[in-house]
Design a protein around this motif. Sequence first.
Motif, mmCIF file in Angstrom:
data_model
loop_
_atom_site.group_PDB
_atom_site.id
_atom_site.type_symbol
_atom_site.label_atom_id
_atom_site.label_comp_id
_atom_site.label_asym_id
_atom_site.label_seq_id
_atom_site.Cartn_x
_atom_site.Cartn_y
_atom_site.Cartn_z
ATOM 1 N N THR A 23 0.827 -1.202 0.000
ATOM 2 C CA THR A 23 0.000 0.000 0.000
ATOM 3 C C THR A 23 0.860 1.251 0.000
ATOM 4 O O THR A 23 0.613 2.177 -0.756
ATOM 5 C CB THR A 23 -0.944 -0.003 1.220
ATOM 6 O OG1 THR A 23 -1.741 -1.184 1.160
ATOM 7 C CG2 THR A 23 -1.830 1.204 1.236
ATOM 8 N N SER A 24 1.899 1.316 0.827
ATOM 9 C CA SER A 24 2.745 2.502 0.876
ATOM 10 C C SER A 24 3.535 2.664 -0.414
ATOM 11 O O SER A 24 3.691 3.776 -0.914
ATOM 12 C CB SER A 24 3.681 2.448 2.092
ATOM 13 O OG SER A 24 4.574 1.364 1.994
ATOM 14 N N THR A 26 2.607 1.664 -3.398
ATOM 15 C CA THR A 26 1.625 2.102 -4.393
ATOM 16 C C THR A 26 1.298 3.577 -4.209
ATOM 17 O O THR A 26 1.216 4.331 -5.176
ATOM 18 C CB THR A 26 0.343 1.255 -4.285
ATOM 19 O OG1 THR A 26 0.682 -0.117 -4.455
ATOM 20 C CG2 THR A 26 -0.684 1.676 -5.313
ATOM 21 N N GLN A 27 1.134 4.011 -2.975
ATOM 22 C CA GLN A 27 0.821 5.413 -2.687
ATOM 23 C C GLN A 27 1.939 6.328 -3.186
ATOM 24 O O GLN A 27 1.665 7.351 -3.806
ATOM 25 C CB GLN A 27 0.602 5.604 -1.193
ATOM 26 C CG GLN A 27 0.154 6.999 -0.815
ATOM 27 C CD GLN A 27 -0.174 7.117 0.659
ATOM 28 O OE1 GLN A 27 -0.316 6.123 1.366
ATOM 29 N NE2 GLN A 27 -0.288 8.331 1.135
ATOM 30 N N MET A 31 1.607 9.185 -6.226
ATOM 31 C CA MET A 31 1.958 10.589 -6.011
ATOM 32 C C MET A 31 3.052 11.037 -6.968
ATOM 33 O O MET A 31 3.003 12.150 -7.500
ATOM 34 C CB MET A 31 2.363 10.821 -4.564
ATOM 35 C CG MET A 31 1.179 10.759 -3.657
ATOM 36 S SD MET A 31 1.548 11.479 -2.097
ATOM 37 C CE MET A 31 0.017 11.173 -1.278
ATOM 38 N N LEU A 91 6.880 8.184 2.370
ATOM 39 C CA LEU A 91 5.800 8.032 3.336
ATOM 40 C C LEU A 91 6.459 7.849 4.699
ATOM 41 O O LEU A 91 7.067 6.821 4.967
ATOM 42 C CB LEU A 91 4.939 6.823 2.963
ATOM 43 C CG LEU A 91 3.590 6.722 3.623
ATOM 44 C CD1 LEU A 91 2.711 7.917 3.275
ATOM 45 C CD2 LEU A 91 2.896 5.443 3.209
ATOM 46 N N SER A 96 2.636 11.682 3.782
ATOM 47 C CA SER A 96 3.335 11.763 2.503
ATOM 48 C C SER A 96 4.169 13.039 2.482
ATOM 49 O O SER A 96 3.673 14.109 2.836
ATOM 50 C CB SER A 96 2.330 11.793 1.357
ATOM 51 O OG SER A 96 1.528 10.648 1.384
#
Length: 142
Positions: A23-24, A26-27, A31, A91, A96
């Motif tokens: 998840t991190s 991908t985030q 961005m 992150l 972020s």
Amino acid sequence: MKILYTLLIALSTFTFFSCSKETSTTQVKVMNSLLTNKNWYLDYSITDAMTSTTPVVMKSYVGQSTYFITYLKNGDTKDSDGITGTYSVELINGASQIHMQLKTSNGNPFEVIYNIISVGESNMVLSKLVSGPATKLYFTTK
């Protein structure tokens, strides 16, 4: 039964940490894709200040539509003031951030860290806290 229970806990822990990392990652990728290869123009900034015990919001249009920054896909950055350097999106503790290692036009190095409040296809809000009150910077692409 005890072996099955232990195996289930180990599998659940592995799955939890695997999903969290994915998840991190991908985030950060999302961005980066929203930031890169665009000129981000500063529309205005808002600083929350205190005068004695009364909160005051100061909105500034200084540099409106004349200051811009570009984040390149290769990790380089440059702005309209001639400042160049590198950046990375990270992150940190669920927040972020954009970490920037920069050099002035005279070659003096410095570091800047922005919290990313929001970023989209054409709008971005960053927060910067140096010393004193935080400043939010509002950018758009043209």
